[in-house]
Each structure stands twice: as structure tokens, then as C-alpha cells.
Design an enzyme around this catalytic site. Structure first.
Site, PDB file in Angstrom:
ATOM      1  N   GLY A 252      65.345  43.370  48.323  1.00  0.00           N
ATOM      2  CA  GLY A 252      64.370  43.383  46.952  1.00  0.00           C
ATOM      3  C   GLY A 252      63.204  43.026  46.890  1.00  0.00           C
ATOM      4  CG  ASP A 253      59.256  40.956  48.220  1.00  0.00           C
ATOM      5  OD1 ASP A 253      58.492  41.544  49.194  1.00  0.00           O
ATOM      6  OD2 ASP A 253      58.790  39.858  47.286  1.00  0.00           O
TER       7      ASP A 253
END
Length: 477
Positions: free
Chosen positions: A267-268
Site C-alpha cells: 500500500g505504499d
């Protein structure tokens, strides 16, 4: 991988074939860089790759009262086993076997000369109640917790001042069960910075291989001020949306490091090389250097496949990134910094990059203005120079290149050699530049901006740049 559909890689079997071809071909590519088991950088320094050592003694977690039912808390069992292994350091240490099962635990610390071995179908689960997670002082190169003033939560698996640490297995899993952490963070219900899944600090001779790391509360794998680190054949997973700051691997003020043969979808940033934040990182003064990243498949819908920064105040240099596939991502390759960071990013080599269905292929950004506090020095300007891209391929890319230097932070000596990127419908204004100087060699598509000197394949100058100050950035594309 089922959802990954595109004409370049229309099926899982085709992707598998591609990866094997890439690995096979890379053997020949690496021969010019590897001598006697060492990776030799352009400046003559070398990187020694680590191999795990066999331990004279092994234990099972069940020998210390472990129960793998997913309900029983096994923190004491881990602590007792690791304490026993710590007594064997003069005899070569010991191996702790985690058998199949669900092993719920609060954070625990490793010791030197340990092999933590996760069997197939073994999963270490982080307890979700933060009251079980001890608080630690902030990292000295960050000044305070990355998200809140004051202390920060520990990582699930932690170690400081260690030597000879191996975390491996038959693809067993370390699962941070981060869903509760993400929800509380998004609703501003936490008073301290979330902890990573695995964090080793001030340690050396580390091997992490053949495991799966998933659903970290925060950054997933965070080596901090470590030396001689090998990360190989690791899968790192988190939801690509609403799993904030779940970076895959964050080398931070690390030296002599190899990351290879990994799959990361998070997610990053899949990988973010760091070295401290603003005045705290400048004072700590520990660069990340001599790093090789190769043979990776990565995905990041929120940030970038492979990043340098934005916390790079101790400097980043001598990094080779090669044989990388970035798919279904917002950005592929990114360098990010800002006034106040200080430090430098230099001697960065990218080779054999493939982008598939990516918003922006290559990004260099100099106004990433997140700061720990108001005490940073805006006159501490980072230096960005000596960055090269060779053999860049792609399809379905919106903006292949966006290099946004500034008058106070120009980007110097950037080289593109052999680039062919298939773009989406937009045909103009897609190789974007501002305050960048460098050269392009041979065939480059799409056509570069006017900031670059152009050479043919024989090294003959074809056209001088108009001016490196040309500004051609359009964030609406």
C-alpha cells in the site's frame, strides 16, 4: 497475479516464463559486475553477498510451550527459546523452528547467531491490541516518531546491535494483522507512530530469505543502520489501497546490501531507500550506500515501485537497480526530496526496467515538503547528480519521464540510453523536465525534452541541449 492482464504478460505462465528468461539472461549481464562472489560497483567498491550458516543446535517452539492455535499468546515461548539460543553464541548459536500452525504473539527481540526458521504453513501472527506493543525511543535520524511526537511502537520482530541473524524457512509467513492499525491510524485514534513488522537496528551480517511478510502495521521490513544485509526470495504483501505506509523494504542508513528475487505488492512504496529526515538525518550522518536491487516484480497503486527518499538527509550513493518489472502502479521509479533535506543522491544506476500499466514511469521530485518540525534549515539543499537509465521498456504508460528539478535544486548529469516506452493516447508533453542537465544516447522514445544533449550510439554528439532550465511540467497529465 490473476488480475494482471496485458498483452505484454497475458497469463501467469507467460509471466513465469518471462521471469525465468530474465534470470537466465541476467547471469550473463552480471558476469561483468561480479567477481569471486562479490558485486563490483562502478567506483571499484564491492558488495559481499551473505550465505546463512548452519547452526549446531536447533529447537522447536513447542519445546518452550508454544501452541499454534491462533489464540494462545506465544510471546513467552519465543522469549524463552531465544534466551536459550543466546547462551550458545560462543558455539555458533542455534536455530528456532516454527512448525506449521498459527503462532499468535506480541513483539519479541531476536539475539545474535540465530536462525528463525518458519516451516511451510507456519504463520507468526502479531497481536492486534496495541497495549501489548512496547514503546521505544524515536529513531535518532528522524527526531521523533514518524507520525507522532514522542516514542513509537516496537516492531513485531525486533533486534538491536546484533550479528549473524537469519530469518528464513519454507515460505512460512510473518503476518502483522495490520487491519486494526490501519483503521485506527486513518481515524486518528493512535497516539504513537505505528511499528514496522520486522526491524533490525545497528546490526550486521543479516540474511532474510524464503518467507512471506504480510499486512504490516507500518513499514514492513526496516533495516536501520545495518551492514552486510541480504534479502532474497521474499514475498511482501499488503492491500494496495487503505493500508497506509505499508512500504515493502526500507533500507535506512544501510551499507552493503543485496535485495533480489522478490515479489512485492503493498500500500505504499515497494522499496524506499532512506537515510534520515532533515536536520536529524544530517546530524546522524549515516548514508545508505553500496546497495544492489535486482530481479524484482513490484506493484504500488498509491506511491511508487522503487523510491529513493524522501528521507535521504544522510545521503544515498552507489546504488544499482536492475531487472525490475513494475506493473499496475501509480509510479514506477521515483527519487523524492525537498529543501531542508540536505544530503545527496548520486551514482545511481538503473538497468533493464520494464513498466506495464503505470501512470508515471520515472519521477524525480524536489519539492516533497514533509518535515518533522519547523526547525529544519530551508537552506540545506540536497544534491542530485550522476543518475543513469539504461534499457527502459514499457507499455501503457501515461507519462514516461517527469524530472522536476528547481533553480535551487537542479538535477545534474542524468543519462538515458536505449529507451522505448509505449504510451497511452496522449502524444505530446510526456517527457517532462525542469532544471535538469544530462544526455541521451541512441534511440529514445518518446522524444526527450530539450534539456539533454543528444548522442548517437557511437557516442557522437548530434544536438546540444537548448538550456537545462527549460520547464515543461504538467501535473494534469
Amino acid at each position: 497475479m490473476v488480475e494482471f492482464k496485458h498483452w505484454l504478460f497475458p497469463s501467469a505462465s507467460t509471466l513465469f516464463t518471462f521471469l525465468w528468461i530474465a534470470v537466465f539472461a541476467s547471469v550473463f549481464l552480471w558476469q561483468k559486475n561480479e567477481v569471486g562472489g562479490y558485486f563490483v560497483f562502478q567506483d571499484g567498491t564491492s558488495l559481499r553477498t551473505m550465505l546463512p550458516l548452519l547452526r549446531p543446535v536447533s529447537f522447536n517452539l513447542t519445546d518452550f510451550g508454544g501452541v499454534g492455535d491462533g489464540v494462545t499468546l506465544n510471546t513467552k515461548a519465543f522469549e524463552r527459546a531465544i534466551s536459550e539460543i543466546s547462551k550458545l553464541r560462543d558455539k555458533g548459536g542455534g536455530q528456532l523452528n516454527v512448525p506449521p500452525g498459527l503462532w499468535l504473539t506480541a513483539p519479541f527481540n531476536l539475539t545474535s547467531h540465530i536462525t528463525l526458521f518458519l516451516a511451510q504453513d507456519a504463520a507468526i501472527l502479531g497481536i492486534q491490541d496495541e497495549k501489548y506493543w512496547p514503546l521505544m525511543p524515536p529513531l535518532p535520524s528522524y527526531g521523533y516518531g514518524r507520525e507522532h511526537l514522542g516514542p513509537r511502537y516496537s516492531s513485531l520482530i525486533h533486534g538491536q546491535n546484533l550479528r549473524d541473524v537469519v530469518i528464513t524457512g519454507h515460505n512460512g509467513t510473518i503476518n502483522g494483522q495490520g487491519q486494526t492499525w490501519w483503521t485506527k491510524h486513518l481515524h486518528k485514534l493512535l497516539n504513537h507512530t505505528r511499528g514496522p513488522l520486522v526491524q533490525l537496528m545497528w546490526s550486521s551480517d543479516i540474511v532474510i530469505s524464503n518467507i512471506t511478510l504480510r499486512d504490516s502495521p507500518f513499514w514492513t521490513l526496516h533495516p536501520y543502520d545495518c551492514k552486510n544485509v541480504t534479502i532474497k526470495s521474499v514475498t511482501i504483501l499488503a492491500p494496495v489501497y487503505k493500508a497506509p505506509n505499508t512500504d515493502g523494504i526500507d533500507p535506512d542508513s544501510c551499507e552493503d546490501m543485496l535485495i533480489e528475487d522478490c515479489y512485492i505488492s503493498v500500500g505504499d512504496d515497494a522499496i524506499a531507500i532512506k537515510s534520515g529526515w532533515d536536520q536529524y538525518g544530517i546530524a546522524y550522518g549515516k548514508p545508505s550506500r553500496n546497495i544492489v536491487i535486482r530481479n524484482l516484480v513490484v506493484r504500488s497503486n498509491v506511491s511508487a515501485g522503487i523510491s529513493i527518499g524522501s528521507e535521504m538527509s544522510g545521503g544515498v550513493s552507489n546504488v544499482t537497480i536492475e531487472n525490475i518489472l513494475v506493473w499496475n502502479s501509480r509510479r514506477a521509479i521515483r527519487i523524492k526530496t525537498a529543501p531542508g533535506r540536505g544530503g545527496y543522491v548520486s551514482q545511481i544506476t538503473y538497468r533493464n526496467l520494464t513498466f506495464n500499466n503505470v501512470g508515471v514511469g520515472i519521477v524525480i521530485k524536489t519539492d516533497y515538503n514533509q518535515h518533522p518540525d519547523g526547525r529544519y534549515d530551508p537552506k540545506a539543499l540536497p544534491i542530485l547528480k550522476d543518475i543513469s537509465f539504461t534499457n527502459v521498456r514499457g507499455e501503457g504508460v501515461k507519462v514516461p519521464v517527469r524530472i522536476q528539478g528547481s533553480e535551487e535544486i537542479p538535477v545534474r548529469n542524468v543519462t538515458f540510453h536505449d529507451m522505448l516506452v509505449g504510451i497511452t493516447k496522449q502524444k505530446k508533453h510526456i517527457f517532462q523536465c525542469a532544471f535538469v542537465q544530462g544526455q541521451v544516447i541512441g534511440t529514445i522514445f518518446p522524444a526527450p525534452c530539450g534539456n539533454f544533449d543528444q548522442y548517437n550510439e557511437q557516442g557522437k554528439l548530434v544536438k546540444h541541449s537548448s538550456t537545462f532550465n527549460v520547464t515543461d511540467i504538467d501535473y494534469e497529465i
